[in-house]
Design a protein around this motif. Structure first.
Motif, mmCIF file in Angstrom:
data_model
loop_
_atom_site.group_PDB
_atom_site.id
_atom_site.type_symbol
_atom_site.label_atom_id
_atom_site.label_comp_id
_atom_site.label_asym_id
_atom_site.label_seq_id
_atom_site.Cartn_x
_atom_site.Cartn_y
_atom_site.Cartn_z
ATOM 1 N N ARG A 1 0.840 -1.214 0.000
ATOM 2 C CA ARG A 1 0.000 0.000 0.000
ATOM 3 C C ARG A 1 0.869 1.257 0.000
ATOM 4 N N LYS B 1 -6.186 -10.092 -5.366
ATOM 5 C CA LYS B 1 -5.225 -11.022 -5.985
ATOM 6 C C LYS B 1 -3.809 -10.754 -5.475
ATOM 7 N N VAL C 1 -0.029 -9.894 -5.773
ATOM 8 C CA VAL C 1 0.906 -9.117 -6.595
ATOM 9 C C VAL C 1 2.121 -9.989 -6.944
ATOM 10 N N GLY D 1 1.618 -11.647 6.302
ATOM 11 C CA GLY D 1 0.915 -11.685 5.015
ATOM 12 C C GLY D 1 1.793 -12.108 3.855
ATOM 13 N N ARG E 1 2.105 -15.663 0.439
ATOM 14 C CA ARG E 1 0.677 -15.914 0.308
ATOM 15 C C ARG E 1 0.350 -16.908 -0.802
ATOM 16 N N ASN F 1 4.832 -16.480 -4.468
ATOM 17 C CA ASN F 1 5.496 -15.755 -3.376
ATOM 18 C C ASN F 1 6.620 -16.596 -2.784
HETATM 19 O O1 C5P Z 1 -2.305 -8.623 4.229
HETATM 20 P P1 C5P Z 1 -3.243 -7.577 3.720
HETATM 21 O O2 C5P Z 1 -4.684 -7.881 4.028
HETATM 22 O O3 C5P Z 1 -2.848 -6.207 4.125
HETATM 23 O O4 C5P Z 1 -3.104 -7.635 2.135
HETATM 24 C C1 C5P Z 1 -3.904 -6.793 1.345
HETATM 25 C C2 C5P Z 1 -3.713 -7.121 -0.105
HETATM 26 O O5 C5P Z 1 -2.363 -6.864 -0.492
HETATM 27 C C3 C5P Z 1 -3.969 -8.560 -0.501
HETATM 28 O O6 C5P Z 1 -5.351 -8.864 -0.636
HETATM 29 C C4 C5P Z 1 -3.222 -8.620 -1.819
HETATM 30 O O7 C5P Z 1 -3.939 -8.023 -2.870
HETATM 31 C C5 C5P Z 1 -1.982 -7.773 -1.502
HETATM 32 N N1 C5P Z 1 -0.884 -8.640 -1.050
HETATM 33 C C6 C5P Z 1 -0.167 -9.339 -2.013
HETATM 34 N N2 C5P Z 1 0.855 -10.170 -1.644
HETATM 35 C C7 C5P Z 1 1.165 -10.336 -0.350
HETATM 36 C C8 C5P Z 1 0.451 -9.636 0.656
HETATM 37 C C9 C5P Z 1 -0.578 -8.788 0.268
HETATM 38 O O8 C5P Z 1 -0.447 -9.220 -3.196
HETATM 39 N N3 C5P Z 1 2.152 -11.187 -0.017
#
Ligand code: C5P
Ligand code: MG
Length: 196
Positions: free
Chosen positions: A42, A63, A65, A92, A95, A99
């Protein structure tokens, strides 16, 4: 703890499972450094960098990233906090298999992943918490439609990663239904941060 390598605990669970809340408490009481992949994404989106638009699209759709972006943000944040002698909570992440593969490629040899803390509660509770948070969070993905997408991403992509760490004997599962303080106590004993 392996000498010279930072020690990493991955913190996984669905949206609204309590990852951020419990990481905050672990920082306060046990001196971890907390890095949230979602927060870093973010922040990067808000910075208006070249990846900002792409990141926002993925977040809105619940989704995941592409790992090159996320792993690079994590690595930079770890370096900024002091690479060695540190115990990191990475919240997080990973995921998905993408990743995990990307992480292993870049970080596999230079950090020691000791634990995967898995916060587990029901879909109803997770949804209820996110919709409550939506009243104040201002997040583009804290709404009923996005939560459904985030839950299905969690079930499809993240659960297999938690299972993978379970097979390695690294997953510590905690029931994250109920009160914040009670959950925290269970985490402390399950992670052997305090005497039972
Ligand atoms: O963990 P959090 O709820 O803050 O994550 C928000 C969003 O950030 C996820 O739904 C996803 O779109 C993105 N994200 C991601 N890869 C990660 C963690 C979060 O794409 N490893
Ligand atoms: Mg969070």
């Amino acid at each position: 703890m392996e000498v010279g390598k930072p020690e990493v605990t991955f913190v996984l669970g669905g949206p609204g499972s309590g990852k951020g809340t419990q990481c905050g408490k672990l920082v306060e009481k046990h001196g971890f450094i907390h890095l949230s992949a979602g927060d870093l994404l973010r922040e990067e989106r808000n910075s208006g960098s070249k990846d900002a638009e792409l990141i926002n699209e993925y977040i809105k759709e619940g989704k995941i990233v592409p790992v090159e972006i996320t792993c690079n943000l994590l690595k930079k944040a770890m370096e900024a906090n002091g690479w060695d002698k540190s115990r990191f909570l990475i919240d997080g992440f990973p995921r998905s298999q993408d990743n995990l593969d990307g992480w292993n490629e870049v970080m596999g040899d230079v950090v020691n992943v000791s634990t995967c803390l898995y916060l587990n509660t029901s879909e109803d509770i997770m949804t209820e918490r996110i919709l409550k948070r939506a009243e104040t969070s201002g997040r583009v993905d804290d709404n009923e439609e996005a939560v459904k997408k985030r839950l299905s991403t969690y079930l499809e992509s993240t659960i297999p990663i938690i299972k993978h760490f379970e097979e390695l004997g690294k997953t510590v599962e905690v029931d994250s239904t109920g009160e914040i303080e009670d959950i925290f106590s269970t985490i402390e004993t399950s992670m052997k941060l305090v005497e039972e």
